[in-house]
Design a protein around this motif. Structure first.
Motif: not given
Lengths: 189, 318
Positions: B72, B76, B87, B89, B94-95
Motif C-alpha cells: 500500500y 493506492n 494498481v 485505488d 483500476r489505475i
C-alpha cells in the motif's frame, strides 16, 4: 441373374443372438483384462478429506486398528512447539506423559539440534485416533496424517471404517501404489 | 401354515430380523453415532473474547487475477497478480495494469517513486507508470518472498537460502545476513516452510520474521540483531505451529499487524509483543486456506489480501 438371398425371421434372430453373445463375451473379456491390468485395489484414506473423527480407531475389524498415523518428514517443520505432539495446556515442552497429546504415547520426540525436534510414530502403539493429525494440521504443516497400513489391513470387501466415515475419505485405490502420501501431492501450506 | 405355532414362530423371527436391521440402521446413521472418544477440539482456539474484536470489515475489492503479493502507498493498492503489476485505488478502480516478464513473488514501494518487485530470484525496479527501469542479476537457488526498502537500501527475504539480501540502489547485492548474532544461544532464521517476511516500520527500523522461533526480530541495516519479540502459545496471545507469523505490516503508530497460518487469524500486536486486538478471527476465513498478506494505510485501516477469495478485504477499527 442371381436371385437376391433373403433372411427369414428365424435366421435373423439366430444371427442377432450370435452377435449379442460375441459382444457380451468381448465385454466380459475386456473387463477382466482391465481388472487384471489394473491389479488389486486396496482401501486407503484420502488425507485431504479426513476429518479425524476417531472412527478409524473404533470401527476397524482389527484391534488395534490397521489405520496408523504416518509422518511426511519432508513437510515437517521439526518444531519444538509441535501441535501434533503437545497437549494444549502442557506445562512445558518435554516428553512427560502429561504434556503429550497422543493417548497411547505413540509419538517419540527426539532432539536433533537446537531448535529442531524429530517426531517418530511408533506403529505398535498407534491406534489411529487422529488426534495428532488434527493438532498438526490445525497448528502446523499437516505433516502427520492417517493411512491404512497394508501390512496390517485384512482388506475386507466392505471396509467397516469406510461404512461410517463421515467425510467419505476412504476409497479403493490401485493396489501397486497403495498409499496417498501427503508430501507427494499436497499444495503449498 | 395351518399350524398356529409355525405361524407364530415365523412371525417372531421376522420381528427379530426387523428389530436387528432397524437397530443397526439407527446406531450407525450420521447424527446417531456415539461421540468420538478421542475428540480433540481445536475450535476453542477459534473462539474469541468480544473485547478483542475491535475491527469490522468495511470493504472488499474483487480481483480478476490470482494475487501473489500486495503493498500500500500513495493512497493506492499495488498488487502483484498473475504475471502483472496492478494498481487499484481504495474503491477498487483500476489505475494501472502492466505485464511483467515473469511471475512476481513480492512487491514493495521502496521510495523515490519506485516500485520493487521480486520475480522469483531477481528484482525489477519500476516507476509508477509501470515501466521497468532496472533489473538485478538472478540469485542462484533464490526464492524471494518479501521486499522492503529505505535510504537507498532494498532488503529482500530469500526463503530458499534463509538469508536477507541487501541490495544497493544499483540493484547489486552489497551484503547479506543469515540472522546469526554470534551469541551461541541465538539462532539464524528458522524457516520450516517458505514463509519469510520483512518490513520497515515508521521509525525506519527493519523487522524480520523468524517464524520457526515465533519471533519478530529487529535488525540494524547492517544485519545485526538489535531486539526481538517472542510469544509462543497455542492460544490467541501468542504464535504457535511450525511457522508463525507468516506475514506482517505496521500500523501508523508502530504496532504490528500479524497474519498467522494454521488457525488463520490476523491480530494487532504491540511493539513489545502484547496482543492488542484481533482484526480478523479465523471464522473470517475458510478452513485449510492460506493466511492472508497484510498491509495498512495511513489512516490505520488494515488491508488483507485473501488469496483464496481473490480479493482485498478492508478492515477499519470500530
Amino acid at each position: 441373374m442371381e436371385r437376391k438371398k433373403t433372411k427369414n425371421r428365424r435366421e435373423f434372430i439366430r444371427s442377432s443372438m450370435r452377435f449379442g453373445m460375441v459382444l457380451a463375451l468381448g465385454g466380459v473379456g475386456g473387463l477382466a483384462f482391465r481388472n487384471a491390468a489394473a491389479g488389486k485395489s486396496v482401501w486407503q484414506i484420502d488425507p485431504f478429506k479426513c476429518t479425524w473423527c476417531g472412527r478409524c480407531a473404533t470401527h476397524c475389524v482389527l484391534n488395534p486398528s490397521a489405520v496408523k498415523c504416518v509422518h511426511a518428514y519432508e513437510m515437517c517443520g521439526y518444531c519444538d512447539l509441535c501441535g501434533g505432539y503437545l497437549k494444549v495446556g502442557h506445562s512445558d515442552r518435554s516428553t512427560a506423559a502429561e504434556n503429550q497429546l497422543c493417548p497411547t504415547a505413540a509419538i517419540n520426540r527426539k532432539f536433533i539440534e537446537e531448535p529442531y525436534y524429530e517426531y517418530v510414530i511408533n506403529e505398535d502403539l498407534c491406534i489411529g485416533c487422529g488426534k495428532c493429525a488434527e493438532g498438526c494440521t490445525a497448528f502446523g504443516n499437516g505433516s502427520m496424517f492417517l493411512q491404512i497400513k497394508h501390512d496390517i489391513c485384512v482388506d475386507c470387501n466392505e471396509c467397516s471404517i469406510a461404512r461410517v466415515c463421515p467425510s467419505d475419505a476412504i476409497k479403493r485405490i490401485n493396489g501397486p501404489d497403495p498409499y496417498l502420501m501427503k508430501g507427494d501431492f499436497s499444495e503449498p501450506a | 401354515m395351518r399350524n398356529p405355532l409355525i405361524t407364530f414362530l415365523v412371525f417372531l423371527v421376522t420381528l427379530i430380523i426387523l428389530a436387528v436391521v432397524i437397530a443397526d440402521y439407527m446406531s450407525t446413521r450420521p447424527g446417531r453415532r456415539p461421540p468420538n472418544p478421542f475428540a480433540y477440539d481445536v475450535d476453542e482456539f477459534r473462539l474469541l473474547s468480544e473485547d478483542l474484536l475491535r475491527w469490522r470489515e468495511t470493504g472488499q475489492i474483487r480481483l480478476d487475477t490470482t494475487p501473489a503479493a500486495m503493498a500500500y502507498g500513495e493512497g493506492n493498492i499495488f498488487l502483484a497478480a498473475g504475471r502483472e503489476l496492478q494498481v487499484i485505488d481504495m474503491q477498487g478502480r483500476r489505475i494501472l495494469r502492466k505485464q511483467l516478464p515473469s511471475t512476481p513473488t513480492a512487491i514493495a514501494l521502496t521510495g523515490n517513486g519506485m516500485i520493487t518487485l521480486a520475480l522469483g530470484n531477481y528484482l525489477v525496479l519500476l516507476d509508477y507508470e509501470g515501466n521497468i527501469t532496472d533489473e538485478s542479476p538472478a540469485v542462484d537457488n533464490g526464492r524471494f518472498t518479501s521486499v522492503a526498502g529505505s535510504n537507498g537500501y532494498i532488503f529482500v527475504a530469500d526463503a530458499a537460502r534463509r538469508r536477507v539480501l541487501i541490495f544497493n540502489d544499483l540493484l547489486e547485492i552489497s551484503d547479506e545476513f543469515a540472522g546469526e548474532s554470534g551469541v551461541s544461544d541465538i539462532h539464524g532464521f528458522i524457516l520450516p516452510d517458505s514463509h519469510f517476511s520483512l518490513a520497515i516500520n515508521p521509525e525506519n527500523e527493519l523487522w524480520i520474521t523468524n517464524p520457526g522461533l515465533h519471533k519478530l526480530q529487529n535488525y540494524t541495516f547492517e544485519g545485526r540483531l538489535r531486539s526481538y519479540i517472542q510469544r509462543r502459545s497455542f492460544d490467541i496471545n501468542g504464535f504457535s505451529g511450525c511457522c508463525n507469523p507468516v506475514h506482517f505490516a505496521f500500523l501508523p503508530g508502530g504496532e504490528f499487524v500479524t497474519s498467522e497460518k494454521g488457525i488463520i487469524r490476523v491480530k494487532v500486536v504491540s511493539e513489545s509483543g502484547e496482543l492488542v486486538s484481533v482484526v480478523a478471527p479465523s471464522d473470517k476465513f475458510e478452513r485449510g486456506t492460506r493466511a492472508p498478506a497484510v498491509a495498512a494505510d495511513e489512516s490505520g485501516n488494515v488491508l488483507l489480501l485473501d488469496f483464496d477469495k481473490n480479493m482485498v478485504r478492508i478492515f477499519e477499527p470500530v
